[in-house]
Write a protein that holds these residues in place. Structure first.
Motif, PDB file in Angstrom:
ATOM      1  N   ILE A 187       0.855  -1.177   0.028  1.00 21.62           N
ATOM      2  CA  ILE A 187      -0.075  -0.028   0.037  1.00 21.62           C
ATOM      3  C   ILE A 187       0.884   1.228   0.060  1.00 21.62           C
ATOM      4  CG2 ILE A 187      -0.091   0.083   2.592  1.00 21.62           C
ATOM      5  CD1 ILE A 187      -3.056   1.150   2.156  1.00 21.62           C
ATOM      6  N   PRO A 188       0.387   2.352  -0.727  1.00 24.41           N
ATOM      7  CA  PRO A 188       1.375   3.570  -0.712  1.00 24.41           C
ATOM      8  C   PRO A 188       1.402   4.196   0.746  1.00 24.41           C
ATOM      9  CG  PRO A 188      -0.013   3.516  -2.587  1.00 24.41           C
ATOM     10  CD  PRO A 188      -0.465   2.326  -2.027  1.00 24.41           C
ATOM     11  N   LEU A 189       2.463   4.679   1.123  1.00 25.84           N
ATOM     12  CA  LEU A 189       2.420   5.164   2.478  1.00 25.84           C
ATOM     13  C   LEU A 189       1.314   6.290   2.527  1.00 25.84           C
ATOM     14  CD1 LEU A 189       4.021   5.344   5.375  1.00 25.84           C
ATOM     15  CD2 LEU A 189       5.277   7.338   4.222  1.00 25.84           C
ATOM     16  N   SER A 190       1.045   6.957   1.506  1.00 26.10           N
ATOM     17  CA  SER A 190      -0.077   7.857   1.466  1.00 26.10           C
ATOM     18  C   SER A 190      -1.241   7.496   1.929  1.00 26.10           C
ATOM     19  CB  SER A 190      -0.506   8.593   0.021  1.00 26.10           C
ATOM     20  OG  SER A 190      -0.831   7.541  -0.776  1.00 26.10           O
ATOM     21  N   GLY A 191      -1.651   6.155   1.891  1.00 29.70           N
ATOM     22  CA  GLY A 191      -2.970   5.504   2.068  1.00 29.70           C
ATOM     23  C   GLY A 191      -2.664   4.437   3.488  1.00 29.70           C
ATOM     24  N   PHE A 192      -1.575   4.782   3.949  1.00 33.79           N
ATOM     25  CA  PHE A 192      -1.178   3.677   5.030  1.00 33.79           C
ATOM     26  C   PHE A 192      -1.881   4.308   6.422  1.00 33.79           C
ATOM     27  CE2 PHE A 192       1.681   2.194   8.277  1.00 33.79           C
ATOM     28  CZ  PHE A 192       1.553   0.929   8.171  1.00 33.79           C
ATOM     29  N   TYR A 193      -1.925   5.445   6.729  1.00 37.02           N
ATOM     30  CA  TYR A 193      -2.267   6.027   7.981  1.00 37.02           C
ATOM     31  C   TYR A 193      -3.823   6.729   7.729  1.00 37.02           C
ATOM     32  CZ  TYR A 193       2.518   6.109   9.391  1.00 37.02           C
ATOM     33  OH  TYR A 193       3.616   5.432   9.785  1.00 37.02           O
TER      34      TYR A 193
END
Length: 329
Positions: A187-193
């Motif tokens: 998953i891209p970090l942009s969608g991780f949190y």
């Protein structure tokens, strides 16, 4: 501490099975966050599954000529790696700005991604905290909050994400890789949190029992003109008041490419997409940098005692981008 079991598997599938078999089990990396929370009685795992013997350390080149960073790589090894320093300098700088040398020697990349978003009230069982006890309230909103969030917060939590490393990873469009009993995922970090919303106790999209195995940095994000700067209240071992990770590509005085991520302002690393959009194909001048920062920070909602962060963030964005623009010249 309460009693807990301790296991040290040597294979990823074995580690996943051990955690899946016990709802109270937790993965243990360097332990620099989890063990502290256990000492405070905030975390009470029944079993710790130590992942440091798993074959998940080291840094290697990816097929696209980016980098693959193993989840059990220590923060010290990450910061010192020659390819990270050469191609992703803001990441090395961010890691060195975080915590102390002793902690960096223990902390792992995967663990850094998963350290809890927290403030002093989270570690104080005598005070309400929605993150620790959902539905109890947020003490910081009307209490001590001078270093809390101004972007993306909700009435349920105003704590800021503590990691320096993840701010740089956000600017570099990192991708998180993880394993579950069902197989491999990314998953891209942009969608991780997750946004803080009404459930601040849930911070990432990882399913229960998932194990982070690596982080990848795309080759397209590599470049020497990048910088991480952090403003904090003491010289070392302090969370950011504001931090900026930025990369800038300038040709003939015009911005051709820009990446900006902010720390110390929200419950997660904040990618400054509004500012980036305002700067593409614009003159690389301090005035335009300031206008872009103002556009990004127009969404800020300061609390009673942290409005200073708006000005501080603006000034830091302008200073970092101006420095990078001068390097380009």
């Amino acid at each position: 501490m309460k009693e807990f079991g301790y296991l040290r598997p040597s294979q990823v599938r074995e580690a996943l099975a051990l955690v899946a078999a016990d709802d109270g089990a937790r993965f243990l990396g360097g332990g620099t966050n989890l063990v502290d929370l256990m000492k405070d009685g905030i975390e009470t795992p029944t079993r710790l599954v130590d992942v440091r013997r798993l074959p998940l350390d080291g840094i290697r080149e990816a097929p696209d000529r980016g980098l693959v960073i193993g989840a059990t790589t220590t923060n010290s090894d990450l910061a010192a790696h020659p390819e990270v320093r050469r191609r992703y300098p803001a990441l090395s700088q961010a890691v060195l700005a975080g915590a102390s040398g002793q902690l960096r020697n223990m902390a792992t990349v995967g663990g850094n991604l998963l350290q809890r978003t927290r403030c002093g009230y989270f570690a104080d069982p005598s005070q309400p905290c929605n993150k620790r006890s959902p539905g109890s309230g947020c003490s910081a909103i009307t209490g001590e909050h001078h270093n809390h969030a101004i972007l993306g917060w909700s009435d349920h939590c105003v704590a800021t994400h503590p990691s320096d490393m993840t701010v740089a990873l956000a600017a570099y469009d990192a991708v998180v890789h993880y394993e579950t009993p069902d197989g491999s995922h990314e998953i891209p970090l942009s969608g991780f949190y997750l946004p803080v919303g009404e459930s601040p106790q849930r911070e990432t999209v990882l399913p229960p029992g998932a194990l982070i195995t690596a982080v990848t940095l795309p080759a397209a994000a590599a470049g020497p003109r990048a910088r991480y700067r952090k403003v904090r209240e003491r010289a070392s071992y302090a969370f950011a008041n504001v931090s900026v990770a930025a990369a800038l590509d300038v040709e003939e005085g015009v911005v051709r490419g820009v990446r900006i991520a902010l720390g110390g302002l929200a419950s997660r690393p904040w990618r400054a997409l509004v500012a980036e959009s305002a700067l593409r194909d614009a003159p690389a001048t301090a005035d335009r940098f300031g206008d872009a920062a103002d556009a990004e920070l127009s969404a800020a909602r300061p609390l009673r005692d942290n409005a200073y962060k708006v000005t501080l963030a603006r000034n830091l964005i302008v200073a970092v981008l101006t420095e990078l623009a001068h390097r380009a010249e």
